[in-house]
Design a protein around this motif. Structure first.
Motif, mmCIF file in Angstrom:
data_model
loop_
_atom_site.group_PDB
_atom_site.id
_atom_site.type_symbol
_atom_site.label_atom_id
_atom_site.label_comp_id
_atom_site.label_asym_id
_atom_site.label_seq_id
_atom_site.Cartn_x
_atom_site.Cartn_y
_atom_site.Cartn_z
ATOM 1 N N TYR A 117 -66.057 19.383 152.432
ATOM 2 C CA TYR A 117 -66.795 20.506 153.025
ATOM 3 C C TYR A 117 -67.461 21.339 151.929
ATOM 4 C CZ TYR A 117 -64.179 19.358 157.269
ATOM 5 O OH TYR A 117 -63.645 18.709 158.358
ATOM 6 N N GLY A 118 -68.596 21.943 152.261
ATOM 7 C CA GLY A 118 -69.323 22.770 151.309
ATOM 8 C C GLY A 118 -68.675 24.135 151.153
ATOM 9 N N ARG A 119 -68.742 24.709 149.947
ATOM 10 C CA ARG A 119 -68.102 25.999 149.682
ATOM 11 C C ARG A 119 -68.681 27.112 150.564
ATOM 12 N NH1 ARG A 119 -65.010 27.174 145.289
ATOM 13 N NH2 ARG A 119 -64.518 29.367 144.921
ATOM 14 N N GLY A 120 -69.997 27.068 150.779
ATOM 15 C CA GLY A 120 -70.624 28.099 151.590
ATOM 16 C C GLY A 120 -70.090 28.120 153.011
ATOM 17 N N GLU A 121 -69.987 26.939 153.660
ATOM 18 C CA GLU A 121 -69.506 26.885 155.040
ATOM 19 C C GLU A 121 -68.016 27.222 155.118
ATOM 20 O OE1 GLU A 121 -69.819 22.973 156.780
ATOM 21 O OE2 GLU A 121 -69.392 21.956 154.877
ATOM 22 N N ILE A 122 -67.273 26.891 154.076
ATOM 23 C CA ILE A 122 -65.844 27.224 154.058
ATOM 24 C C ILE A 122 -65.657 28.738 154.018
ATOM 25 C CG2 ILE A 122 -63.689 27.055 152.745
ATOM 26 C CD1 ILE A 122 -64.766 24.346 151.671
ATOM 27 N N VAL A 123 -66.392 29.400 153.120
ATOM 28 C CA VAL A 123 -66.262 30.850 152.987
ATOM 29 C C VAL A 123 -66.665 31.554 154.277
ATOM 30 C CG1 VAL A 123 -67.131 32.885 151.762
ATOM 31 C CG2 VAL A 123 -66.530 30.829 150.487
ATOM 32 N N ARG A 124 -67.696 31.027 154.965
ATOM 33 C CA ARG A 124 -68.119 31.626 156.237
ATOM 34 C C ARG A 124 -67.002 31.597 157.268
ATOM 35 N NH1 ARG A 124 -73.118 29.382 154.923
ATOM 36 N NH2 ARG A 124 -72.728 27.479 156.084
ATOM 37 N N VAL A 125 -66.186 30.541 157.239
ATOM 38 C CA VAL A 125 -65.059 30.431 158.172
ATOM 39 C C VAL A 125 -64.070 31.572 157.957
ATOM 40 C CG1 VAL A 125 -62.981 29.077 158.702
ATOM 41 C CG2 VAL A 125 -65.208 27.950 158.556
ATOM 42 N N PHE A 126 -63.827 31.915 156.691
ATOM 43 C CA PHE A 126 -62.830 32.936 156.365
ATOM 44 C C PHE A 126 -63.375 34.364 156.405
ATOM 45 C CE2 PHE A 126 -60.941 29.265 153.898
ATOM 46 C CZ PHE A 126 -59.902 29.061 154.793
ATOM 47 N N THR A 127 -64.704 34.499 156.438
ATOM 48 C CA THR A 127 -65.305 35.832 156.435
ATOM 49 C C THR A 127 -64.874 36.629 157.665
ATOM 50 O OG1 THR A 127 -67.243 35.049 155.236
ATOM 51 C CG2 THR A 127 -67.471 37.113 156.437
ATOM 52 N N GLY A 128 -64.331 37.814 157.425
ATOM 53 C CA GLY A 128 -63.926 38.696 158.527
ATOM 54 C C GLY A 128 -62.602 38.322 159.172
ATOM 55 N N THR A 129 -61.926 37.279 158.659
ATOM 56 C CA THR A 129 -60.646 36.845 159.230
ATOM 57 C C THR A 129 -59.488 37.533 158.520
ATOM 58 O OG1 THR A 129 -61.592 34.663 159.720
ATOM 59 C CG2 THR A 129 -59.183 34.831 159.713
ATOM 60 N N ASP A 130 -58.501 37.978 159.280
ATOM 61 C CA ASP A 130 -57.317 38.606 158.683
ATOM 62 C C ASP A 130 -56.431 37.524 158.080
ATOM 63 O OD1 ASP A 130 -55.147 40.069 157.938
ATOM 64 O OD2 ASP A 130 -54.566 40.713 159.954
ATOM 65 N N LEU A 131 -56.405 37.462 156.756
ATOM 66 C CA LEU A 131 -55.651 36.425 156.051
ATOM 67 C C LEU A 131 -54.354 36.955 155.458
ATOM 68 C CD1 LEU A 131 -58.687 34.897 154.095
ATOM 69 C CD2 LEU A 131 -57.774 34.120 156.287
ATOM 70 N N SER A 132 -54.038 38.216 155.733
ATOM 71 C CA SER A 132 -52.906 38.867 155.062
ATOM 72 C C SER A 132 -51.558 38.225 155.371
ATOM 73 C CB SER A 132 -52.868 40.358 155.427
ATOM 74 O OG SER A 132 -52.740 40.523 156.832
ATOM 75 N N GLN A 133 -51.433 37.577 156.542
ATOM 76 C CA GLN A 133 -50.147 36.966 156.903
ATOM 77 C C GLN A 133 -50.161 35.443 156.752
ATOM 78 O OE1 GLN A 133 -47.585 39.021 157.612
ATOM 79 N NE2 GLN A 133 -49.059 40.696 157.280
ATOM 80 N N MET A 134 -51.228 34.915 156.181
ATOM 81 C CA MET A 134 -51.378 33.462 156.098
ATOM 82 C C MET A 134 -50.992 32.914 154.730
ATOM 83 S SD MET A 134 -54.890 32.472 158.114
ATOM 84 C CE MET A 134 -55.147 32.944 159.835
ATOM 85 N N LYS A 135 -50.365 31.767 154.757
ATOM 86 C CA LYS A 135 -50.088 31.011 153.549
ATOM 87 C C LYS A 135 -51.190 29.976 153.368
ATOM 88 C CE LYS A 135 -46.315 33.205 152.652
ATOM 89 N NZ LYS A 135 -46.307 34.159 151.519
ATOM 90 N N ILE A 136 -51.138 29.234 152.268
ATOM 91 C CA ILE A 136 -52.176 28.254 151.974
ATOM 92 C C ILE A 136 -52.323 27.238 153.101
ATOM 93 C CG2 ILE A 136 -52.895 26.410 150.417
ATOM 94 C CD1 ILE A 136 -51.533 27.907 148.150
ATOM 95 N N ASP A 137 -51.203 26.708 153.582
ATOM 96 C CA ASP A 137 -51.254 25.698 154.640
ATOM 97 C C ASP A 137 -51.911 26.239 155.903
ATOM 98 O OD1 ASP A 137 -50.033 23.953 152.953
ATOM 99 O OD2 ASP A 137 -48.035 24.111 153.856
#
Length: 201
Positions: free
Chosen positions: A169-189
């Protein structure tokens, strides 16, 4: 090539800087961003440079940072974007904001820049998006990503992005997926699973 000039600021005008060093006054074309970041005339400054030679015209462009110069040199590689337009682009927004707009394909932001029409904006995105997305790290996105992340969470996000890149996957499309998402409770998996679900759509 003249890499930089350090000397006394003699004059600051609209997109022009006069710098005196060794008894010589250099006239440099600069962006509004660079001009505003430099001190008042009479003070010393170091300015990074780029020389453009066209026909019989020799122009010297000045930049307050190496990053701005590098981005200028990237912009003038785009078809239809010359040094004058590149300077207008750099005058409109800070370099990080311009990079984000290009990677996100934000034509609305790019279209607000004087001299940039829809076709030019699309061409800039097409030619620079992938290159810039490979260079940008998660921390480069600033407010585009969840602002409350701790440093260890940013590191985990970086690892998750790298894992998804390894899957093609491209870095740009990956970052768009995470934009605005609450990642504070997420682990890498968790981040990787979220990315795969969204990217597979």
């Amino acid at each position: 090539m003249i890499d930089f000039i350090e000397g006394e600021i003699v004059a600051k005008e609209a997109q022009k800087l006069v710098l005196r060093t060794g008894g010589v006054g250099f006239g440099l074309k600069v962006s509004a961003q660079t001009l505003s970041s430099l001190p008042h005339p009479g003070n010393s400054a170091l300015v990074y440079t780029n020389m453009q030679i066209k026909d019989e015209d020799i122009s010297l462009y000045g930049f307050s940072t190496r990053e701005e110069r590098a981005f200028f040199e990237l912009l003038i590689q785009v078809s239809g974007v010359g040094p004058k337009l590149a300077l207008a682009i750099l005058s409109a927004y800070p370099v990080p904001a311009l990079k984000k707009a290009l990677v996100m394909g934000d034509l609305a932001i790019l279209g607000t820049i004087s001299g940039i029409g829809k076709k030019t904006a699309q061409r800039m995105v097409l030619e620079l998006k992938d290159k810039l997305s490979r260079e940008m790290l998660p921390e480069d996105w600033g407010d585009s990503l969840e602002p409350g992340l701790r440093s260890d969470e940013t590191s985990e996000l970086s690892q998750a992005i790298e894992a998804l890149e390894a899957l093609g996957y491209g870095r740009g499309e990956i970052v768009r997926v995470f934009t605005g998402t609450d990642l504070s409770q997420m682990k890498i998996d968790d981040m990787i699973r979220l990315g795969l679900r969204q990217l597979a759509r």
